[in-house]
Design a protein around this motif. Structure first.
Motif, PDB file in Angstrom:
ATOM      1  N   ILE A 107       0.932  -1.232   0.060  1.00  0.00           N
ATOM      2  CA  ILE A 107      -0.077   0.018   0.047  1.00  0.00           C
ATOM      3  C   ILE A 107       0.905   1.154   0.050  1.00  0.00           C
ATOM      4  O   ILE A 107       0.550   2.382  -0.729  1.00  0.00           O
ATOM      5  CB  ILE A 107      -0.908   0.099   1.177  1.00  0.00           C
ATOM      6  CG1 ILE A 107      -1.698  -1.272   1.497  1.00  0.00           C
ATOM      7  CG2 ILE A 107      -1.953   1.170   1.154  1.00  0.00           C
ATOM      8  CD1 ILE A 107      -2.555  -1.573   0.213  1.00  0.00           C
ATOM      9  N   SER A 108       1.985   1.313   0.588  1.00  0.00           N
ATOM     10  CA  SER A 108       2.885   2.187   0.913  1.00  0.00           C
ATOM     11  C   SER A 108       4.222   1.701   1.471  1.00  0.00           C
ATOM     12  O   SER A 108       4.336   0.448   1.554  1.00  0.00           O
ATOM     13  CB  SER A 108       2.495   3.428   1.839  1.00  0.00           C
ATOM     14  OG  SER A 108       2.785   2.941   3.146  1.00  0.00           O
ATOM     15  N   ASP A 109       5.116   2.257   1.561  1.00  0.00           N
ATOM     16  CA  ASP A 109       6.542   1.764   2.053  1.00  0.00           C
ATOM     17  C   ASP A 109       6.519   1.217   3.325  1.00  0.00           C
ATOM     18  O   ASP A 109       7.348   0.357   3.576  1.00  0.00           O
ATOM     19  CB  ASP A 109       7.593   2.958   2.166  1.00  0.00           C
ATOM     20  CG  ASP A 109       8.103   3.364   0.590  1.00  0.00           C
ATOM     21  OD1 ASP A 109       7.814   2.446  -0.295  1.00  0.00           O
ATOM     22  OD2 ASP A 109       8.965   4.297   0.356  1.00  0.00           O
ATOM     23  N   THR A 110       5.341   1.476   3.982  1.00  0.00           N
ATOM     24  CA  THR A 110       5.293   0.917   5.386  1.00  0.00           C
ATOM     25  C   THR A 110       3.765   0.356   5.797  1.00  0.00           C
ATOM     26  O   THR A 110       3.721  -0.207   6.734  1.00  0.00           O
ATOM     27  CB  THR A 110       5.483   2.245   6.533  1.00  0.00           C
ATOM     28  OG1 THR A 110       4.783   3.273   6.163  1.00  0.00           O
ATOM     29  CG2 THR A 110       6.763   2.760   6.364  1.00  0.00           C
ATOM     30  N   GLU A 111       3.141   0.182   4.860  1.00  0.00           N
ATOM     31  CA  GLU A 111       1.928  -0.482   4.768  1.00  0.00           C
ATOM     32  C   GLU A 111       1.614  -1.689   3.948  1.00  0.00           C
ATOM     33  O   GLU A 111       1.883  -1.589   2.460  1.00  0.00           O
ATOM     34  CB  GLU A 111       0.663   0.447   4.559  1.00  0.00           C
ATOM     35  CG  GLU A 111       0.553   1.649   5.723  1.00  0.00           C
ATOM     36  CD  GLU A 111      -0.313   2.832   5.318  1.00  0.00           C
ATOM     37  OE1 GLU A 111      -1.424   2.923   5.811  1.00  0.00           O
ATOM     38  OE2 GLU A 111      -0.010   3.334   4.170  1.00  0.00           O
ATOM     39  N   PHE A 112       1.319  -2.827   4.051  1.00  0.00           N
ATOM     40  CA  PHE A 112       1.137  -3.866   3.469  1.00  0.00           C
ATOM     41  C   PHE A 112      -0.020  -4.776   3.734  1.00  0.00           C
ATOM     42  O   PHE A 112      -0.525  -4.867   5.056  1.00  0.00           O
ATOM     43  CB  PHE A 112       2.481  -5.014   3.703  1.00  0.00           C
ATOM     44  CG  PHE A 112       3.518  -4.365   2.876  1.00  0.00           C
ATOM     45  CD1 PHE A 112       4.088  -4.498   1.699  1.00  0.00           C
ATOM     46  CD2 PHE A 112       4.400  -3.179   3.841  1.00  0.00           C
ATOM     47  CE1 PHE A 112       5.247  -3.858   1.424  1.00  0.00           C
ATOM     48  CE2 PHE A 112       5.554  -2.967   3.615  1.00  0.00           C
ATOM     49  CZ  PHE A 112       5.855  -3.119   2.244  1.00  0.00           C
ATOM     50  N   GLU A 113      -0.754  -5.342   2.707  1.00  0.00           N
ATOM     51  CA  GLU A 113      -1.849  -6.321   3.247  1.00  0.00           C
ATOM     52  C   GLU A 113      -1.528  -7.571   2.709  1.00  0.00           C
ATOM     53  O   GLU A 113      -1.008  -7.650   1.559  1.00  0.00           O
ATOM     54  CB  GLU A 113      -3.334  -5.764   2.514  1.00  0.00           C
ATOM     55  CG  GLU A 113      -3.999  -4.316   3.150  1.00  0.00           C
ATOM     56  CD  GLU A 113      -5.103  -3.875   2.566  1.00  0.00           C
ATOM     57  OE1 GLU A 113      -5.675  -4.759   1.669  1.00  0.00           O
ATOM     58  OE2 GLU A 113      -5.674  -2.892   3.011  1.00  0.00           O
ATOM     59  N   ILE A 114      -2.065  -8.369   3.534  1.00  0.00           N
ATOM     60  CA  ILE A 114      -1.555  -9.865   3.173  1.00  0.00           C
ATOM     61  C   ILE A 114      -3.059 -10.737   3.517  1.00  0.00           C
ATOM     62  O   ILE A 114      -3.799 -11.082   4.219  1.00  0.00           O
ATOM     63  CB  ILE A 114      -0.773 -10.653   4.078  1.00  0.00           C
ATOM     64  CG1 ILE A 114       0.464  -9.838   4.068  1.00  0.00           C
ATOM     65  CG2 ILE A 114      -0.372 -11.899   3.724  1.00  0.00           C
ATOM     66  CD1 ILE A 114       1.544 -10.290   4.995  1.00  0.00           C
ATOM     67  N   GLU A 115      -3.627 -11.485   2.262  1.00  0.00           N
ATOM     68  CA  GLU A 115      -4.787 -12.050   2.292  1.00  0.00           C
ATOM     69  C   GLU A 115      -4.381 -13.455   2.586  1.00  0.00           C
ATOM     70  O   GLU A 115      -3.309 -14.262   2.559  1.00  0.00           O
ATOM     71  CB  GLU A 115      -5.350 -12.227   1.042  1.00  0.00           C
ATOM     72  CG  GLU A 115      -6.015 -10.830   0.543  1.00  0.00           C
ATOM     73  CD  GLU A 115      -6.910 -11.049  -0.604  1.00  0.00           C
ATOM     74  OE1 GLU A 115      -6.927 -12.262  -1.158  1.00  0.00           O
ATOM     75  OE2 GLU A 115      -7.306  -9.963  -1.241  1.00  0.00           O
ATOM     76  N   LEU A 116      -5.468 -14.276   3.397  1.00  0.00           N
ATOM     77  CA  LEU A 116      -5.205 -15.639   3.601  1.00  0.00           C
ATOM     78  C   LEU A 116      -5.602 -16.597   2.684  1.00  0.00           C
ATOM     79  O   LEU A 116      -6.227 -16.181   1.688  1.00  0.00           O
ATOM     80  CB  LEU A 116      -6.084 -15.960   4.723  1.00  0.00           C
ATOM     81  CG  LEU A 116      -5.871 -15.720   6.360  1.00  0.00           C
ATOM     82  CD1 LEU A 116      -7.245 -15.657   7.265  1.00  0.00           C
ATOM     83  CD2 LEU A 116      -4.596 -16.390   6.808  1.00  0.00           C
ATOM     84  N   ARG A 117      -4.901 -17.713   2.617  1.00  0.00           N
ATOM     85  CA  ARG A 117      -5.363 -18.942   1.494  1.00  0.00           C
ATOM     86  C   ARG A 117      -6.643 -18.978   1.565  1.00  0.00           C
ATOM     87  O   ARG A 117      -7.270 -19.121   2.668  1.00  0.00           O
ATOM     88  CB  ARG A 117      -4.386 -19.970   1.867  1.00  0.00           C
ATOM     89  CG  ARG A 117      -4.698 -21.257   1.144  1.00  0.00           C
ATOM     90  CD  ARG A 117      -3.730 -22.241   1.299  1.00  0.00           C
ATOM     91  NE  ARG A 117      -4.003 -23.049   2.384  1.00  0.00           N
ATOM     92  CZ  ARG A 117      -3.332 -23.223   3.217  1.00  0.00           C
ATOM     93  NH1 ARG A 117      -1.973 -22.998   3.310  1.00  0.00           N
ATOM     94  NH2 ARG A 117      -3.656 -24.243   4.136  1.00  0.00           N
ATOM     95  N   ALA A 118      -7.384 -18.959   0.611  1.00  0.00           N
ATOM     96  CA  ALA A 118      -9.008 -19.247   0.493  1.00  0.00           C
ATOM     97  C   ALA A 118      -9.314 -20.890   1.166  1.00  0.00           C
ATOM     98  O   ALA A 118      -8.535 -21.651   0.611  1.00  0.00           O
ATOM     99  CB  ALA A 118      -9.358 -19.285  -0.799  1.00  0.00           C
ATOM    100  N   GLY A 119     -10.258 -20.620   1.734  1.00  0.00           N
ATOM    101  CA  GLY A 119     -10.659 -22.003   2.322  1.00  0.00           C
ATOM    102  C   GLY A 119      -9.603 -22.709   3.680  1.00  0.00           C
ATOM    103  O   GLY A 119      -9.866 -23.853   3.831  1.00  0.00           O
ATOM    104  N   ALA A 120      -8.633 -22.132   4.073  1.00  0.00           N
ATOM    105  CA  ALA A 120      -7.904 -22.536   4.912  1.00  0.00           C
ATOM    106  C   ALA A 120      -8.462 -22.717   6.188  1.00  0.00           C
ATOM    107  O   ALA A 120      -9.513 -22.101   6.894  1.00  0.00           O
ATOM    108  CB  ALA A 120      -6.705 -21.808   5.122  1.00  0.00           C
ATOM    109  N   VAL A 121      -8.477 -24.022   6.581  1.00  0.00           N
ATOM    110  CA  VAL A 121      -9.255 -24.560   8.035  1.00  0.00           C
ATOM    111  C   VAL A 121      -8.060 -25.306   8.752  1.00  0.00           C
ATOM    112  O   VAL A 121      -7.137 -25.796   8.210  1.00  0.00           O
ATOM    113  CB  VAL A 121     -10.316 -25.535   7.811  1.00  0.00           C
ATOM    114  CG1 VAL A 121     -11.451 -24.590   7.117  1.00  0.00           C
ATOM    115  CG2 VAL A 121      -9.880 -26.774   6.975  1.00  0.00           C
TER     116      VAL A 121
END
Length: 532
Positions: A107-121
């Motif tokens: 998102i910026s030099d100091t901001e990041f988004e991480i998505e989880l693996r779909a369907g992880a249980v």
């Protein structure tokens, strides 16, 4: 890492490990040979069997994934308790997406988004949630062992599909590798359940029972609900915790175990001749001297330096390690990223050792050397001999034992003098900052154990400033900061390595497919299958 060739001379230099037990084990193997193993390996591999492994490192501490540092426990969780990114130990410790769906979105030099693996249980069918991920990172940020690894992370927030991570300063290059230290589990899991080591996990394997103490076993089964990139190939897995070299070698030569870590140098040629595959890798693995710097005269760096000069390292490696180690020229081994030859080089020099002890007023010093009862115990008699030659006959007393780390906690007043013990934090990664931070950051090692933060706050603070500069800089400026760190610790030596040990692994090629050795502690079977 570069592979080391094992010579007959190196074999002969080693100490023999229970010849009767080895011969009996090899007889049980029949008339296997390298050629028959090759012929077997050339056939189509009939997999889906059970993996059996001989593990070298035991622990009697709790088995929680939070701040885990015990080698066997760490290796086990790499098979079952996922992080957002895990390390591929067989391919240079490169991080890969485990519970994460992919790379962090910048998102910026100091901001990041991480998505989880779909369907992880988890293996009980409960979904892995963003709240679980946030909790896993937050507890490590507060953990005395791991907090310095993750100090560049300012804040973790949940999003609809994962987490948003805000950094204290730009450090994108650290993010994936350091998140590999944050093992994810249900946030509602009680600490006493984590301590026992059996709780819902999301990886390809699940732990059914565990006892990592000497002679213990760990039982794994397949997580049928796993939907990630490294599904289990074998049907089950069993680990025997065999810290005794003879017992571990016998388990392997009798083919009770299909793979064995930490092969004794004295048995390499014998095992190879029976048809097993053996690889020896250069590594960061080391043994070190740890000083109680709160206790005089070990609060004087001249005394600490003198004791390093007094050890004949070349003889120690030749006689006790069968040549399977490299003399120290820096905290890092040659060839590691960030390597810099340290300011102080500890070449064997009895007169220099005596001179430094005289300057410090420590002539005639009596020392109690505590020795971890793992492989460094074989080094202790020669170290005593070397130190007695400088200090006087019987100046050194050896105490070989299982180390009780809790007695060296911050705020305690332990009466130990010096500890000889092994260590290898490269299981967390190989970047210089991580390896330096493990032993010299503002954590349990310097607040307790060595007590360096208390005994010499000026030098300790100088070290912390150089570490932080290295984290925030890049390129030449970063290397210069690391160089300063290497020079400080080579001169101050509150804790410092004696050598870097090679790591030797053995396995039966007809019994395992896809198995690769690694240059750190532990055995890893994420891509391996076992013969039925």
């Amino acid at each position: 890492m570069e592979k080391t060739q094992v010579s007959r001379r190196a074999f002969l230099a080693g100490s023999v490990v229970s010849a009767g037990a080895i011969v009996a084990g090899l007889s049980a193997c029949g008339s296997s040979s390298a050629s028959s193993a090759s012929a077997s390996a050339s056939k189509a591999f009939a997999g889906g069997g059970k993996i059996n492994a001989a593990i070298a490192y035991a622990t009697s501490n709790a088995y929680t994934p939070v701040g885990v540092s015990a080698a066997a426990v760490m290796a086990a969780y790499c098979h079952c308790c996922e992080a957002l990114y895990d390390l591929d130990y067989a391919n240079g410790n490169e991080p890969y997406a485990a519970l994460a769906a992919g790379d962090p979105k910048k998102i910026s030099d100091t901001e990041f988004e991480i998505e989880l693996r779909a369907g992880a249980v988890y293996y009980d069918g409960t979904p892995v949630t963003p709240a679980d991920v946030k909790n896993a990172i937050d507890v490590e940020l507060a953990n005395a062992t791991y907090k310095d690894f993750l100090g560049f992370i300012k804040q973790v927030d949940t999003t609809e599909k994962g987490v948003k991570i805000t950094l204290a300063y730009p450090a994108e290059g650290l993010l994936k590798g350091r998140l590999a230290t944050c093992r994810i589990f249900p946030a509602s899991t009680a600490q006493e359940v984590l301590d026992k080591g059996v709780f819902p996990t999301s990886g390809p394997w699940k732990i059914d029972s565990c006892n990592y103490d000497k002679g213990g076993t760990v039982e794994f089964s397949v997580n049928e609900k796993y939907n990630g990139p490294k599904p289990a190939k074998a049907s089950a897995m069993h680990w025997d915790i065999l810290n005794d070299d003879t017992t571990r070698t016998t388990s392997f030569t009798s083919k009770t175990s299909q793979a064995m870590e930490n092969v004794p140098a004295a048995n390499i040629d014998m095992i190879k001749g029976a048809g097993a595959t053996i690889e020896t890798l250069d590594s960061f693995a080391l043994c070190f001297l740890q000083f109680n710097t709160k206790k005089a005269p070990f609060n004087d760096k001249r005394v600490r330096q003198a004791l390093f000069y007094a050890i004949d390292i070349d003889k120690l490696i030749s006689n006790q390690m069968a040549g399977m180690a490299a003399p120290l020229t820096s905290f890092l081994p040659k060839g590691f990223v960030g390597y810099h030859e340290a300011k102080v080089q500890y070449k064997y020099d009895v007169e220099k050792a005596k001179s430094l002890l005289k300057e410090a007023g420590a002539e005639g010093l009596k020392i109690k050397l505590m020795v971890n009862d793992r492989w460094p115990k074989d080094l202790a008699p020669q170290i005593k001999e070397n130190w007695d030659a400088v200090l006087g006959a019987d100046a050194v007393t050896l105490d070989v034992c299982e180390v009780q780390w809790g007695t060296m906690a911050p705020g305690e007043n332990p009466d130990y003098d010096i500890l000889l013990t092994p260590g290898d934090p490269s299981c967390f990664g190989k970047d210089p900052d991580l390896l330096l931070t493990w032993w010299y950051g503002d954590n349990v090692w310097t607040q307790g154990r060595t007590y360096w933060k208390e005994s010499d706050p000026a030098k300790f603070n100088e070290m912390q400033a150089a570490l932080q500069e290295g984290r925030e800089k890049t390129g030449d400026a970063q290397q210069q900061a690391w160089n300063k760190c290497f020079d400080i610790i080579s001169e101050e030596v509150p804790l410092y390595p004696l050598m870097h040990k090679s790591v030797t692994t053995a396995w039966w090629p007809e019994a395992l497919d896809g198995f690769k050795p690694v240059s750190t502690t532990g055995l890893y079977f994420l891509d391996a299958d076992a013969a039925k």
